[in-house]
Enzyme design. Sequence first.
Site, PDB file in Angstrom:
ATOM      1  N   GLU A   1       7.691  -6.868  12.709  1.00 31.31           N
ATOM      2  CA  GLU A   1       6.497  -7.690  12.925  1.00 31.31           C
ATOM      3  C   GLU A   1       6.400  -8.845  11.935  1.00 31.31           C
ATOM      4  O   GLU A   1       5.330  -9.416  11.755  1.00 31.31           O
ATOM      5  CB  GLU A   1       5.232  -6.825  12.841  1.00 31.31           C
ATOM      6  CG  GLU A   1       5.173  -5.663  13.808  1.00 31.31           C
ATOM      7  CD  GLU A   1       5.051  -6.064  15.274  1.00 31.31           C
ATOM      8  OE1 GLU A   1       5.322  -7.234  15.625  1.00 31.31           O
ATOM      9  OE2 GLU A   1       4.699  -5.184  16.069  1.00 31.31           O
TER      10      GLU A   1
ATOM     11  N   HIS B   1      -0.980  -3.733   8.849  1.00 30.55           N
ATOM     12  CA  HIS B   1      -0.903  -3.378  10.275  1.00 30.55           C
ATOM     13  C   HIS B   1      -0.694  -1.875  10.379  1.00 30.55           C
ATOM     14  O   HIS B   1       0.154  -1.321   9.667  1.00 30.55           O
ATOM     15  CB  HIS B   1       0.258  -4.124  10.940  1.00 30.55           C
ATOM     16  CG  HIS B   1       0.605  -3.594  12.294  1.00 30.55           C
ATOM     17  ND1 HIS B   1      -0.294  -3.548  13.335  1.00 30.55           N
ATOM     18  CD2 HIS B   1       1.760  -3.081  12.797  1.00 30.55           C
ATOM     19  CE1 HIS B   1       0.287  -3.043  14.407  1.00 30.55           C
ATOM     20  NE2 HIS B   1       1.540  -2.736  14.098  1.00 30.55           N
TER      21      HIS B   1
ATOM     22  N   TYR C   1     -23.639  -2.240  10.751  1.00 27.95           N
ATOM     23  CA  TYR C   1     -23.695  -3.513   9.998  1.00 27.95           C
ATOM     24  C   TYR C   1     -22.417  -3.818   9.224  1.00 27.95           C
ATOM     25  O   TYR C   1     -22.167  -4.973   8.847  1.00 27.95           O
ATOM     26  CB  TYR C   1     -24.912  -3.528   9.062  1.00 27.95           C
ATOM     27  CG  TYR C   1     -24.740  -2.739   7.788  1.00 27.95           C
ATOM     28  CD1 TYR C   1     -24.100  -3.303   6.688  1.00 27.95           C
ATOM     29  CD2 TYR C   1     -25.208  -1.431   7.679  1.00 27.95           C
ATOM     30  CE1 TYR C   1     -23.917  -2.584   5.527  1.00 27.95           C
ATOM     31  CE2 TYR C   1     -25.026  -0.705   6.525  1.00 27.95           C
ATOM     32  CZ  TYR C   1     -24.385  -1.277   5.447  1.00 27.95           C
ATOM     33  OH  TYR C   1     -24.187  -0.562   4.307  1.00 27.95           O
TER      34      TYR C   1
ATOM     35  N   HIS D   1      -1.655  -1.101  21.150  1.00 20.91           N
ATOM     36  CA  HIS D   1      -0.761  -1.150  19.990  1.00 20.91           C
ATOM     37  C   HIS D   1      -1.430  -0.634  18.705  1.00 20.91           C
ATOM     38  O   HIS D   1      -1.077   0.435  18.240  1.00 20.91           O
ATOM     39  CB  HIS D   1      -0.250  -2.594  19.840  1.00 20.91           C
ATOM     40  CG  HIS D   1       0.793  -2.778  18.805  1.00 20.91           C
ATOM     41  ND1 HIS D   1       1.704  -3.810  18.837  1.00 20.91           N
ATOM     42  CD2 HIS D   1       1.067  -2.087  17.659  1.00 20.91           C
ATOM     43  CE1 HIS D   1       2.502  -3.725  17.786  1.00 20.91           C
ATOM     44  NE2 HIS D   1       2.128  -2.690  17.058  1.00 20.91           N
TER      45      HIS D   1
HETATM   46  P1  13P Z   1       8.409  -1.830  11.591  1.00 24.53           P
HETATM   47  O1  13P Z   1       8.926  -0.460  11.167  1.00 24.53           O
HETATM   48  O2  13P Z   1       9.528  -2.724  12.048  1.00 24.53           O
HETATM   49  O3  13P Z   1       7.547  -2.443  10.539  1.00 24.53           O
HETATM   50  O4  13P Z   1       7.553  -1.642  12.900  1.00 24.53           O
HETATM   51  C1  13P Z   1       6.502  -0.727  12.948  1.00 24.53           C
HETATM   52  C2  13P Z   1       5.415  -1.203  13.824  1.00 24.53           C
HETATM   53  O5  13P Z   1       4.308  -0.771  13.635  1.00 24.53           O
HETATM   54  C3  13P Z   1       5.684  -2.179  14.887  1.00 24.53           C
HETATM   55  O6  13P Z   1       4.490  -2.644  15.438  1.00 24.53           O
END
Ligand code: 13P
Length: 215
Positions: A76, A95, A116, A158
């Site tokens: 990513e 992420h 809130y 996702h």
């Molecule tokens: P990576 O292991 O390449 O960081 O990917 C994990 C992931 O969450 C892809 O969306």
Amino acid sequence: MQMHEIRKFMVAACLEMNRTGLNQGTSGNLSVRVGDSLLVTPTATPYDRLEPDMMAAMRIGDEEGRFSGPCAPSSEWRFHRDIYRARADVGAIVHAHAPHTTALAMLRKNLPAAHYMMAAFNTHEIICTDYAPYGTPELSALAVAGLGKAHGVLLGSHGLIAVGDTLERAMWRAVELETLAHQYMLACQMGEPVILGKDEIEALIPRFAAYGVTT
Ligand code: 13P
């Protein structure tokens, strides 16, 4: 902070993602802006095997995704790079495929301001984007557009992205976003949560500039 200290802090944050249940297996990734470059976690690496030297360094201005380091960057890397390009205020990105935010993203539902604490995200609603395959320019474009000026976004089918000026604050928001999604889903099981007005949230946003974890 020295480069090695940043790398060590990234490893600690990854282990914290496992500990808090934000992540499991090899899913998820995080990055930190360092000058005109970024440091990002390596792809497909379980966090309990992560070492500070395994982070990949990439130039934010580079188009090709070239990196330095012993391991290939997260798949990513593109949305990490593109968010830094779009948002000068962002210094770190987290992420994760955390259960409750991901469940909402599977339903393609925005997360409204039923609490809130939404004000911590500089928005009255966390957007859920359409789906695009992981690692693609399409996903990156959706992530940047869905984030806008907010500090969090859901990626359709996702997971979540949370951002902050520091890694500490991006991590704080990632946990907060997952908590808000959990609370919202619990409330939905019992009835229809009351959604706070845009004006209510906007009035709180300035207070959040000085609220939350600080380095
Ligand atoms: P990576 O292991 O390449 O960081 O990917 C994990 C992931 O969450 C892809 O969306």
